[in-house]
Design an enzyme around this catalytic site. Structure first.
Site, short mmCIF file in Angstrom:
data_model
loop_
_atom_site.label_atom_id
_atom_site.label_comp_id
_atom_site.label_asym_id
_atom_site.label_seq_id
_atom_site.Cartn_x
_atom_site.Cartn_y
_atom_site.Cartn_z
N ASP A 25 0.74 -1.30 0.27
CA ASP A 25 -0.04 0.02 0.11
C ASP A 25 0.76 1.25 -0.10
O ASP A 25 2.08 1.12 0.33
CB ASP A 25 -0.93 0.08 1.30
CG ASP A 25 -1.98 -0.89 1.15
OD1 ASP A 25 -2.14 -1.40 0.18
OD2 ASP A 25 -2.72 -0.85 2.18
N LYS A 33 -3.86 3.30 -3.05
CA LYS A 33 -4.85 4.24 -3.67
C LYS A 33 -4.69 5.80 -3.41
O LYS A 33 -5.47 6.40 -3.33
CB LYS A 33 -6.29 3.95 -2.84
CG LYS A 33 -6.52 2.42 -2.81
CD LYS A 33 -7.87 1.97 -2.36
CE LYS A 33 -8.09 0.65 -2.25
NZ LYS A 33 -8.65 0.22 -3.52
N MET A 48 -8.17 8.73 9.37
CA MET A 48 -8.71 9.52 8.09
C MET A 48 -9.70 10.57 8.36
O MET A 48 -10.79 10.79 8.09
CB MET A 48 -9.46 8.44 7.17
CG MET A 48 -8.34 7.41 6.84
SD MET A 48 -9.28 5.91 5.88
CE MET A 48 -9.69 4.86 7.21
N1 SAH Z 1 -4.37 -0.24 8.44
C1 SAH Z 1 -3.75 1.20 8.91
C2 SAH Z 1 -4.87 2.13 8.66
C3 SAH Z 1 -5.15 2.22 7.23
S1 SAH Z 1 -6.45 3.61 7.09
C4 SAH Z 1 -3.48 1.09 10.45
O1 SAH Z 1 -3.73 -0.09 11.27
O2 SAH Z 1 -2.70 1.96 10.89
C5 SAH Z 1 -5.29 5.09 6.55
C6 SAH Z 1 -5.11 6.03 7.84
O3 SAH Z 1 -4.40 5.27 8.79
C7 SAH Z 1 -4.62 7.42 7.50
O4 SAH Z 1 -5.07 8.08 6.74
C8 SAH Z 1 -4.21 7.77 8.89
O5 SAH Z 1 -5.34 8.26 9.68
C9 SAH Z 1 -3.72 6.52 9.53
N2 SAH Z 1 -2.34 6.25 9.54
C10 SAH Z 1 -1.73 5.34 8.84
N3 SAH Z 1 -0.27 5.34 9.12
C11 SAH Z 1 -0.27 6.64 9.66
C12 SAH Z 1 1.00 7.25 10.29
N4 SAH Z 1 2.31 6.85 10.14
N5 SAH Z 1 0.85 8.46 11.11
C13 SAH Z 1 -0.46 8.92 11.02
N6 SAH Z 1 -1.47 8.26 10.78
C14 SAH Z 1 -1.40 6.97 9.98
#
Ligand code: SAH
Length: 283
Positions: free
Chosen positions: A56, A78, A193
């Site tokens: 991703d 995406k 998000m």
């Molecule tokens: N599966 C991922 C989440 C995917 S949805 C998890 O468990 O973390 C994508 C959202 O995750 C982003 O829009 C943000 O809100 C958050 N996110 C993922 N990585 C991040 C990071 N390093 N710092 C801050 N927010 C993060």
């Protein structure tokens, strides 16, 4: 009786048995929020063994750098200005790669089953009869809080915590979340998000009874060298987002725990990820 694993399968150099990554299998693996040090041993092992890595946008380049030399790296994200793959296309691609006898590592940011569509991909694999394994990862809403010095719970502040998405599949604020009930029930809210629809989310939480003075923090690119933390309040959040140029990916955390950052935020410096040799050189 422990199952004996051939030693060559101990690919990441740790003396514990790790399951063999068999050809024709898909491993659905969480890469954690960014810092490669937050990968699990299963994830490092999978990176060392996979023939193909399908990742991703949120998987950090430093994590991908751990893939076996020669492994094929496929971007299936995406965002990031590149053409997006649709969810059914990604699932079909995983199935086709596995059927071709490859060891397929499906690598997702954070945890694959937290707002990551891992459940959809796993269901497609089951339907196609493709064998798979799930490796959980540290989700951004846990790892990001820790690296910002914000404990997810303390006995003094909260007995509940909620993980919420601020973005539904439709692109709008999710309408299957009862924001008033949420405002009243979980004293700490960790919202994924949430940057785009922040105004609507904040308004619903305040209408649901939360104080505009309650602390809120934006944790941007958490646990990476680009980590940035902006502390605000529910009432000022939208103005601070705009004034400070808060950008995705970001976690929004709401609750009294945010105040603890004043004391605990000192423990980690994003610059640590940039110059790990500096300390050795200075010794
Ligand atoms: N599966 C991922 C989440 C995917 S949805 C998890 O468990 O973390 C994508 C959202 O995750 C982003 O829009 C943000 O809100 C958050 N996110 C993922 N990585 C991040 C990071 N390093 N710092 C801050 N927010 C993060």
């Amino acid at each position: 009786m422990p199952i004996p694993f051939p030693t060559e399968r101990r690919s990441c150099g740790v003396p514990i048995p790790l399951p063999p990554f068999r050809p024709g299998w898909v491993w659905l693996v969480g890469a954690g929020p960014g810092d490669p040090g937050l990968l699990t041993l299963h994830a490092v092992h999978a990176l060392a063994e996979a023939d193909v890595v399908v990742h991703d946008a949120l998987v950090d380049a430093d994590v991908l750098a751990l893939a076996r030399p020669g492994a094929e790296i496929i971007y299936a994200g995406k965002r990031g200005g590149k053409p997006s793959a649709s969810q059914p296309d990604i699932s079909q691609r995983l199935i086709a790669l596995a059927r071709a006898g490859r060891r397929v590592l499906r690598l997702k940011g954070g945890d694959p089953f937290i707002f990551g569509r891992g459940g959809e991909e796993a269901r497609a694999l089951v339907a196609a009869g493709v064998p798979f394994r799930v490796v959980p990862g540290i989700t951004a809403g846990i790892g990001g809080l820790a690296y910002a010095g914000v404990p997810a719970t303390t006995r003094e502040t909260n007995a509940a915590i909620a993980f919420v998405t601020g973005h539904a599949a439709s692109g709008d604020v999710p309408d299957n979340v009862d924001w008033t009930a949420l405002a009243k029930s979980a004293s700490v809210l960790v919202i994924y998000m949430a940057v785009k629809h922040l105004g609507a989310i904040v308004a619903r939480l305040i209408a649901g009874g939360r104080s505009p003075d309650e602390p809120l923090a934006f944790l941007c690119s958490a646990t990476t060298a680009r980590q940035r933390v902006v502390v605000s309040t529910l009432g000022r959040a939208v103005a601070d987002r705009d004034a400070q140029g808060v950008e995705a990916p970001a976690i929004v955390v709401v609750g009294e725990v945010v105040r603890l950052r004043e004391t605990l935020g000192c423990w980690w410096d994003p610059a640590d990820l940039l110059a790990p040799e500096a300390e050795t050189a200075a010794e």
